[in-house]
Design an enzyme around this catalytic site. Sequence first.
Site, short mmCIF file in Angstrom:
data_model
loop_
_atom_site.label_atom_id
_atom_site.label_comp_id
_atom_site.label_asym_id
_atom_site.label_seq_id
_atom_site.Cartn_x
_atom_site.Cartn_y
_atom_site.Cartn_z
N SER A 57 0.86 -1.19 0.00
CA SER A 57 0.00 0.00 0.00
C SER A 57 0.89 1.23 0.00
CB SER A 57 -0.86 0.01 1.26
OG SER A 57 -1.49 1.28 1.40
N TYR A 82 -1.19 -0.57 10.20
CA TYR A 82 -1.48 -1.21 8.91
C TYR A 82 -0.27 -1.05 7.98
CZ TYR A 82 -3.47 -1.31 4.14
OH TYR A 82 -3.71 -1.55 2.80
#
Length: 261
Positions: A154, A164
């Site tokens: 990401s 995350y």
Amino acid sequence: MTFSIDQYRVDGKVAVVTGAGGRGNSIGRAYALGLAKAGAAVVVADLNAEGAQAVAGEIVAAGGKAIAVGVDITSQDAVRAMAQQAKDAFGGVDILVNNAALMVELGYQPAIEVPIEDWNKLVAVNVTGALNCCQALVPQMRERGGGKIVNQLSGGAFPAQSLYGVSKLALLGLTTTLARQLGRDKINVNAIAPGNVMSDAGKLLTPDESPFVKLLEATVAMRVRGEPDELVGALLLLCSSAGDWITGQTLHVDGGWVIRP
Ligand SMILES: NC(=O)c1ccc[n+]([C@@H]2O[C@H](COP(=O)([O-])OP(=O)(O)OC[C@H]3O[C@@H](n4cnc5c(N)ncnc54)[C@H](O)[C@@H]3O)[C@@H](O)[C@H]2O)c1
């Protein structure tokens, strides 16, 4: 060898895409449909068995080959069973796309306040889950003379700005480690780092008015938001013989959010 546009096709190959049966318009679904259109038989794998069945059904209805497997990638036994199902259905696996992840679950909670059980769950899915899939499927790739692994990172990991992001950086570490260790087996290991993608999950996490989107609008070079289908071209490069000499790399598909030297 002369270049042919057909090198982007994956006819006769067998691909496992994890996290391909999720929330409606998902990136995993776009990956599964894209690989099937390019000629692969696809194992649509997800915790959500019903969703996986729906995506596999779409592929078969369009004339492609697919099976659905309900699997929790945090369980080594379940992942081994998935690998066996793939082998029974299609003879063995050439391509693994580690796309399943927990993303919306932690939101933007400060790292200092995240319950440690939630962190452990995040790592179990986003990192250990991918490793479980690699451990179960690399033997099949070796038997077939090579393979391709693509890990889904990401833009939010460059630099990591949340737990995350930390989990995705660990997956980047797994990418570079496996690229070194599997190169002589003709197994390419690469990553895609998408920007702000308008999957159903992406819309939930980053609505138009979120401060994160405002921040991106001030920094992204080209266009902040993309659609799941806009990632498929990068995936096909990394899964097909067009990308045979690419390994250990991260391809940023994000309209110019993360621009690295
Ligand atoms: N949407 C975005 O803006 C964006 C941006 C960058 C990266 N990503 C990454 O792209 C991938 C797909 O994201 P998405 O937006 O389609 O989200 P999504 O939530 O629709 O997809 C994640 C999928 O993983 C599955 N999953 C979760 N835990 C699992 C487990 N234990 N075993 C098997 N499957 C499990 C879920 O059921 C879901 O289908 C994720 O890796 C995400 O981190 C998304």
